[in-house]
Motif scaffolding. Structure first.
Motif, PDB file in Angstrom:
ATOM      1  N   ASN A 160      57.175  29.788  19.013  1.00  0.00           N
ATOM      2  CA  ASN A 160      56.072  30.688  19.344  1.00  0.00           C
ATOM      3  C   ASN A 160      56.621  32.081  19.635  1.00  0.00           C
ATOM      4  O   ASN A 160      57.832  32.302  19.680  1.00  0.00           O
ATOM      5  N   ALA A 161      55.704  33.017  19.846  1.00  0.00           N
ATOM      6  CA  ALA A 161      56.102  34.416  20.033  1.00  0.00           C
ATOM      7  C   ALA A 161      56.983  34.596  21.259  1.00  0.00           C
ATOM      8  O   ALA A 161      57.907  35.405  21.260  1.00  0.00           O
ATOM      9  N   PHE A 162      56.704  33.826  22.325  1.00  0.00           N
ATOM     10  CA  PHE A 162      57.504  33.931  23.544  1.00  0.00           C
ATOM     11  C   PHE A 162      58.958  33.578  23.289  1.00  0.00           C
ATOM     12  O   PHE A 162      59.873  34.284  23.726  1.00  0.00           O
ATOM     13  N   LEU A 164      60.615  33.659  20.447  1.00  0.00           N
ATOM     14  CA  LEU A 164      61.232  34.675  19.583  1.00  0.00           C
ATOM     15  C   LEU A 164      61.595  35.918  20.389  1.00  0.00           C
ATOM     16  O   LEU A 164      62.675  36.493  20.207  1.00  0.00           O
ATOM     17  N   ARG A 165      60.696  36.322  21.292  1.00  0.00           N
ATOM     18  CA  ARG A 165      60.995  37.490  22.139  1.00  0.00           C
ATOM     19  C   ARG A 165      62.159  37.197  23.066  1.00  0.00           C
ATOM     20  O   ARG A 165      63.025  38.053  23.285  1.00  0.00           O
ATOM     21  N   ARG A 166      62.190  35.998  23.631  1.00  0.00           N
ATOM     22  CA  ARG A 166      63.282  35.627  24.533  1.00  0.00           C
ATOM     23  C   ARG A 166      64.623  35.663  23.806  1.00  0.00           C
ATOM     24  O   ARG A 166      65.624  36.137  24.358  1.00  0.00           O
ATOM     25  N   LYS A 168      65.476  37.518  21.247  1.00  0.00           N
ATOM     26  CA  LYS A 168      65.855  38.910  21.006  1.00  0.00           C
ATOM     27  C   LYS A 168      66.367  39.570  22.288  1.00  0.00           C
ATOM     28  O   LYS A 168      67.376  40.282  22.278  1.00  0.00           O
ATOM     29  N   ASP A 210      57.890  37.979  30.902  1.00  0.00           N
ATOM     30  CA  ASP A 210      57.232  37.423  29.718  1.00  0.00           C
ATOM     31  C   ASP A 210      56.956  35.938  29.898  1.00  0.00           C
ATOM     32  O   ASP A 210      55.907  35.430  29.480  1.00  0.00           O
ATOM     33  N   PHE A 214      53.404  34.156  29.841  1.00  0.00           N
ATOM     34  CA  PHE A 214      53.212  33.049  28.892  1.00  0.00           C
ATOM     35  C   PHE A 214      52.627  31.834  29.595  1.00  0.00           C
ATOM     36  O   PHE A 214      51.721  31.172  29.074  1.00  0.00           O
ATOM     37  N   ASP A 269      63.243  24.994  18.286  1.00  0.00           N
ATOM     38  CA  ASP A 269      62.552  26.160  18.825  1.00  0.00           C
ATOM     39  C   ASP A 269      63.201  26.669  20.106  1.00  0.00           C
ATOM     40  O   ASP A 269      63.339  27.877  20.312  1.00  0.00           O
TER      41      ASP A 269
END
Length: 307
Positions: A160-162, A164-166, A168, A210, A214, A269
């Motif tokens: 999920n987007a969370f 992916l942000r984590r 990065k 974040d 989330f 993931d």
């Protein structure tokens, strides 16, 4: 500033770090968890790093000049190792390639500092030479670690987007650590070096914020899980059920299970082993009073199915 070598940018970062730590203390006073303690320790280390690195070297400091460098380098190395430890905990990593456990990384960093910095300094009395002999090999080692860490957390398929942000933001943190020896070798540009290092703290802070958002966003999906846990807690004596809160990792796994992802996909993931996912799932089932995944989904996806 203040008659010392402290640059105004370092003082600015120091104030921000203190504010973050105070806010963390305020929001965590009712939730005593290891993750909060870990973040607080990280914040305190950054405050110490900004203070020692910004104020030293100081002419009126008692003792030889090398003592001040031992203090500043020691705090910086402790901070770097703790950042890696923090990310190891974040991704449930015990050891990466080349036997790079936290213990071995700490031993490698300390021994490199003694052999490549202190010994050459005492032999040559040249700070520039000692700095180059220490920072160049350390820079190479950290860059190698950066690529290993990237391969460990990259390419989640159904993340999920969370997540992916984590990933990065975690790479930004490790990248800042990799840049520190290079910044040190270039020279005493305090505004640049401290900007790079504090970026690592801000990236980890962004991860924690974040994550909080989330969890709030998915609060409805977890409502029945938490409600059932409260019911367990309130009737512990009668039903002899031991109540424990779900950890933040267990919440992430629980949300993934509620999304009907397989353990294999959850492992990819979250960049953890499938056996680790299975262990977290087992803890979740015990804490929520179900026997297996099927019962967990049947009980806690009911609200979603009705909608």
């Amino acid at each position: 500033m203040f008659g010392t070598s402290l640059h105004w940018t370092t003082f600015f970062y120091l104030l921000i770090d203190i504010l973050i730590v105070l806010l963390t203390l305020y929001f965590s006073k009712k939730r005593v968890r290891t993750s909060f303690k870990r973040f607080l320790i990280l914040g305190l280390l950054f405050i110490t790093y900004n203070l020692t690195g910004g104020l030293l070297p100081y002419d009126s400091f008692p003792g030889p000049l090398i003592l001040q460098y031992i203090i500043t380098y020691g705090v910086a190395m402790t901070l770097c190792v703790f950042i890696i430890y923090y990310l190891y905990k974040e991704y449930d990593i015990v050891v990466l390639k080349f036997n790079s456990s936290i213990r071995n990384l700490a031993i490698f960093t300390t021994s490199s500092y003694i052999i490549l910095f202190l010994v050459p300094y005492f032999l040559t009395n040249s700070l520039i030479l000692a700095r180059l002999l220490f920072t160049i090999p350390i820079s190479v080692a950290i860059i190698i670690f950066l690529f290993i860490f990237y391969n460990r957390i990259s390419n989640p398929r159904n993340a999920n987007a969370f997540i992916l942000r984590r990933n990065k933001l975690s790479m930004i943190s490790v990248g800042c650590i990799a840049l520190l020896p290079i910044c040190t070798a270039i020279g005493d540009y305090q505004w640049f070096t401290f900007s790079v290092m504090n970026m690592a703290f801000f990236a980890i802070t962004a991860i924690e914020i974040d994550r909080y958002l989330f969890f709030i966003e998915n609060n409805t999906r977890m409502y029945e899980v938490f409600a059932f846990q409260k019911k367990q807690r309130d009737s512990t004596v009668q039903r002899k059920i031991i109540y424990e809160d779900l950890t933040r990792r267990e919440i992430e796994v629980a949300l993934s299970i509620l999304s009907n992802l397989s353990y294999k996909n959850i492992a990819k993931d979250l960049s953890i082993a499938e056996s680790t996912v299975s262990k977290h799932a087992s803890n979740i089932f015990k804490k929520t009073g179900v026997k297996n995944r099927r019962e967990f989904l049947k009980r806690f996806r009911k609200r979603k199915q009705i909608k």
